[in-house]
Design a protein around this motif. Structure first.
Motif, PDB file in Angstrom:
ATOM      1  N   THR A   5       1.005  -1.191  -0.010  1.00 25.21           N
ATOM      2  CA  THR A   5       0.008  -0.018  -0.012  1.00 25.21           C
ATOM      3  C   THR A   5       0.810   1.156  -0.117  1.00 25.21           C
ATOM      4  N   MET A   6       0.543   2.132  -1.060  1.00 25.74           N
ATOM      5  CA  MET A   6       1.228   3.359  -1.015  1.00 25.74           C
ATOM      6  C   MET A   6       0.379   4.519  -0.230  1.00 25.74           C
ATOM      7  N   VAL A   7       1.317   5.450   0.581  1.00 29.66           N
ATOM      8  CA  VAL A   7       0.713   6.439   1.064  1.00 29.66           C
ATOM      9  C   VAL A   7       0.735   7.625   0.232  1.00 29.66           C
ATOM     10  N   LEU A 116       1.536  22.915  -4.427  1.00 26.07           N
ATOM     11  CA  LEU A 116       0.969  21.990  -3.649  1.00 26.07           C
ATOM     12  C   LEU A 116       2.046  20.967  -3.516  1.00 26.07           C
ATOM     13  N   VAL A 117       2.144  20.389  -2.118  1.00 25.71           N
ATOM     14  CA  VAL A 117       3.206  19.332  -1.768  1.00 25.71           C
ATOM     15  C   VAL A 117       2.605  17.960  -1.778  1.00 25.71           C
ATOM     16  N   ARG A 118       3.069  17.152  -2.582  1.00 29.94           N
ATOM     17  CA  ARG A 118       2.494  15.793  -2.440  1.00 29.94           C
ATOM     18  C   ARG A 118       3.704  14.832  -2.196  1.00 29.94           C
ATOM     19  N   VAL A 119       3.332  13.933  -1.104  1.00 27.60           N
ATOM     20  CA  VAL A 119       4.336  12.867  -0.912  1.00 27.60           C
ATOM     21  C   VAL A 119       3.530  11.625  -1.079  1.00 27.60           C
ATOM     22  N   ILE A 120       4.446  10.882  -1.889  1.00 23.53           N
ATOM     23  CA  ILE A 120       4.034   9.456  -2.133  1.00 23.53           C
ATOM     24  C   ILE A 120       5.057   8.538  -1.795  1.00 23.53           C
ATOM     25  N   GLN A 121       4.579   7.788  -0.647  1.00 26.71           N
ATOM     26  CA  GLN A 121       5.494   6.746  -0.027  1.00 26.71           C
ATOM     27  C   GLN A 121       5.223   5.244   0.352  1.00 26.71           C
ATOM     28  N   GLY A 122       5.747   4.393   0.155  1.00 28.26           N
ATOM     29  CA  GLY A 122       5.524   3.011   0.460  1.00 28.26           C
ATOM     30  C   GLY A 122       6.565   1.896  -0.098  1.00 28.26           C
ATOM     31  N   TYR A 124       3.803   0.191   2.336  1.00 30.06           N
ATOM     32  CA  TYR A 124       3.459  -0.111   3.825  1.00 30.06           C
ATOM     33  C   TYR A 124       2.577  -1.373   3.784  1.00 30.06           C
ATOM     34  N   GLU A 125       2.412  -1.979   4.883  1.00 31.47           N
ATOM     35  CA  GLU A 125       1.355  -2.966   5.124  1.00 31.47           C
ATOM     36  C   GLU A 125      -0.172  -2.383   5.191  1.00 31.47           C
ATOM     37  N   ALA A 126      -1.024  -2.719   4.583  1.00 29.46           N
ATOM     38  CA  ALA A 126      -2.342  -2.089   4.651  1.00 29.46           C
ATOM     39  C   ALA A 126      -2.771  -1.703   5.939  1.00 29.46           C
ATOM     40  N   SER A 127      -2.329  -2.469   7.074  1.00 31.06           N
ATOM     41  CA  SER A 127      -2.983  -2.114   8.459  1.00 31.06           C
ATOM     42  C   SER A 127      -2.252  -1.153   9.073  1.00 31.06           C
ATOM     43  N   ILE A 128      -1.128  -0.702   8.559  1.00 34.05           N
ATOM     44  CA  ILE A 128      -0.497   0.552   9.226  1.00 34.05           C
ATOM     45  C   ILE A 128      -0.535   1.765   8.302  1.00 34.05           C
ATOM     46  N   ALA A 129      -0.955   1.557   6.914  1.00 33.13           N
ATOM     47  CA  ALA A 129      -0.876   2.898   5.988  1.00 33.13           C
ATOM     48  C   ALA A 129      -1.688   3.884   6.577  1.00 33.13           C
ATOM     49  N   GLU A 130      -2.668   3.847   7.027  1.00 35.01           N
ATOM     50  CA  GLU A 130      -3.405   5.201   7.585  1.00 35.01           C
ATOM     51  C   GLU A 130      -2.579   5.571   8.724  1.00 35.01           C
ATOM     52  N   TRP A 131      -2.209   4.900   9.651  1.00 34.37           N
ATOM     53  CA  TRP A 131      -1.413   5.481  10.815  1.00 34.37           C
ATOM     54  C   TRP A 131      -0.553   6.321  10.311  1.00 34.37           C
ATOM     55  N   HIS A 132       0.552   5.800   9.224  1.00 31.15           N
ATOM     56  CA  HIS A 132       1.512   6.722   8.445  1.00 31.15           C
ATOM     57  C   HIS A 132       1.062   7.985   7.925  1.00 31.15           C
ATOM     58  N   SER A 133      -0.267   7.835   7.187  1.00 31.95           N
ATOM     59  CA  SER A 133      -0.775   9.056   6.600  1.00 31.95           C
ATOM     60  C   SER A 133      -0.921   9.858   7.997  1.00 31.95           C
ATOM     61  N   HIS A 134      -1.489   9.777   8.787  1.00 30.78           N
ATOM     62  CA  HIS A 134      -1.592  10.552   9.886  1.00 30.78           C
ATOM     63  C   HIS A 134      -0.382  11.426  10.484  1.00 30.78           C
ATOM     64  N   GLY A 135       0.615  10.438  10.341  1.00 29.70           N
ATOM     65  CA  GLY A 135       1.878  10.894  10.603  1.00 29.70           C
ATOM     66  C   GLY A 135       2.410  11.870   9.828  1.00 29.70           C
ATOM     67  N   TRP A 136       2.173  11.804   8.413  1.00 28.76           N
ATOM     68  CA  TRP A 136       2.681  12.696   7.492  1.00 28.76           C
ATOM     69  C   TRP A 136       1.850  13.931   7.583  1.00 28.76           C
ATOM     70  N   GLU A 137       0.532  14.020   8.105  1.00 26.33           N
ATOM     71  CA  GLU A 137      -0.399  15.034   8.150  1.00 26.33           C
ATOM     72  C   GLU A 137       0.479  16.174   9.538  1.00 26.33           C
ATOM     73  N   LYS A 138       0.831  15.439  10.344  1.00 20.77           N
ATOM     74  CA  LYS A 138       1.505  15.976  11.481  1.00 20.77           C
ATOM     75  C   LYS A 138       2.975  16.720  11.225  1.00 20.77           C
ATOM     76  N   GLU A 139       3.694  16.098  10.286  1.00 20.48           N
ATOM     77  CA  GLU A 139       4.720  16.615   9.778  1.00 20.48           C
ATOM     78  C   GLU A 139       4.463  17.744   8.876  1.00 20.48           C
ATOM     79  N   PHE A 140       3.387  17.538   8.151  1.00 19.57           N
ATOM     80  CA  PHE A 140       3.024  18.636   7.023  1.00 19.57           C
ATOM     81  C   PHE A 140       2.785  20.202   8.130  1.00 19.57           C
ATOM     82  N   THR A 141       2.045  19.733   9.217  1.00 16.23           N
ATOM     83  CA  THR A 141       1.770  20.940  10.284  1.00 16.23           C
ATOM     84  C   THR A 141       3.108  21.340  10.689  1.00 16.23           C
ATOM     85  N   ARG A 142       4.088  20.532  11.161  1.00 20.38           N
ATOM     86  CA  ARG A 142       5.304  21.153  11.670  1.00 20.38           C
ATOM     87  C   ARG A 142       6.187  21.750  10.637  1.00 20.38           C
TER      88      ARG A 142
END
Length: 153
Positions: A5-7, A116-122, A124-142
């Motif tokens: 799964t790609m984030v 527009l900044v777009r990050v495509i990364q992977g 990932y295992e599907a079960s953790i992809a959403e958690w890592h998406s949220h991590g990227w959102e937090k990094e964007f805020t930082r």
């Protein structure tokens, strides 16, 4: 499970592509904002060119023994538009350090003021992809906070 799964995470920033590209790639800038809240970056290095290597260590503030190390090689490096890197990440219990990951970061000038900044990364295992998406959102805020603070100086 297979990592398949790609984030993909996007955000529009008011800065121009050059400023954002530098914030993502220059070690002295990247180390000011990368990582989720409660972490910081140590020992960031980069050879900013196609074929160049990039390295950084994210450290948990409350437990400096908790370290996530990223070793990368730039397979594409076109300032200020895009860079792509192949990564080996160790120290994150959810990421197999023996699996090479890909990260593509694009900087697209919008029709108005902004990029527009777009990050495509992977993968990932599907079960953790959403958690890592949220991590990227937090990094964007930082990143947004870092750029706003720098502009206010």
């Amino acid at each position: 499970m297979a990592a398949d799964t790609m984030v993909i995470v996007e955000r529009i920033f008011p800065q121009d592509p050059e400023e954002l590209f530098d914030a993502w790639t220059k070690p002295d800038e990247m180390s000011q904002w990368r990582g989720s809240p409660g972490t910081h970056v140590e020992d960031a290095r980069a050879d900013l060119r196609t074929g160049g290597k990039q390295y950084h260590v994210k450290v948990l503030d409350d437990d400096p023994t908790n370290r996530v190390v990223t070793h990368s090689v730039f397979t594409e490096f076109f300032r200020p538009d895009v860079f792509v890197e192949l990564q080996r990440i160790s120290g994150d219990p959810e990421i197999d350090p023996n699996v090479t990951m890909s990260q593509r970061v694009e900087f697209v000038k919008t029709g108005r003021d902004g990029t527009l900044v777009r990050v495509i990364q992977g993968p990932y295992e599907a079960s953790i992809a959403e958690w890592h998406s949220h991590g990227w959102e937090k990094e964007f805020t930082r990143l947004a906070d870092f750029l706003a603070h720098r502009a206010a100086k």
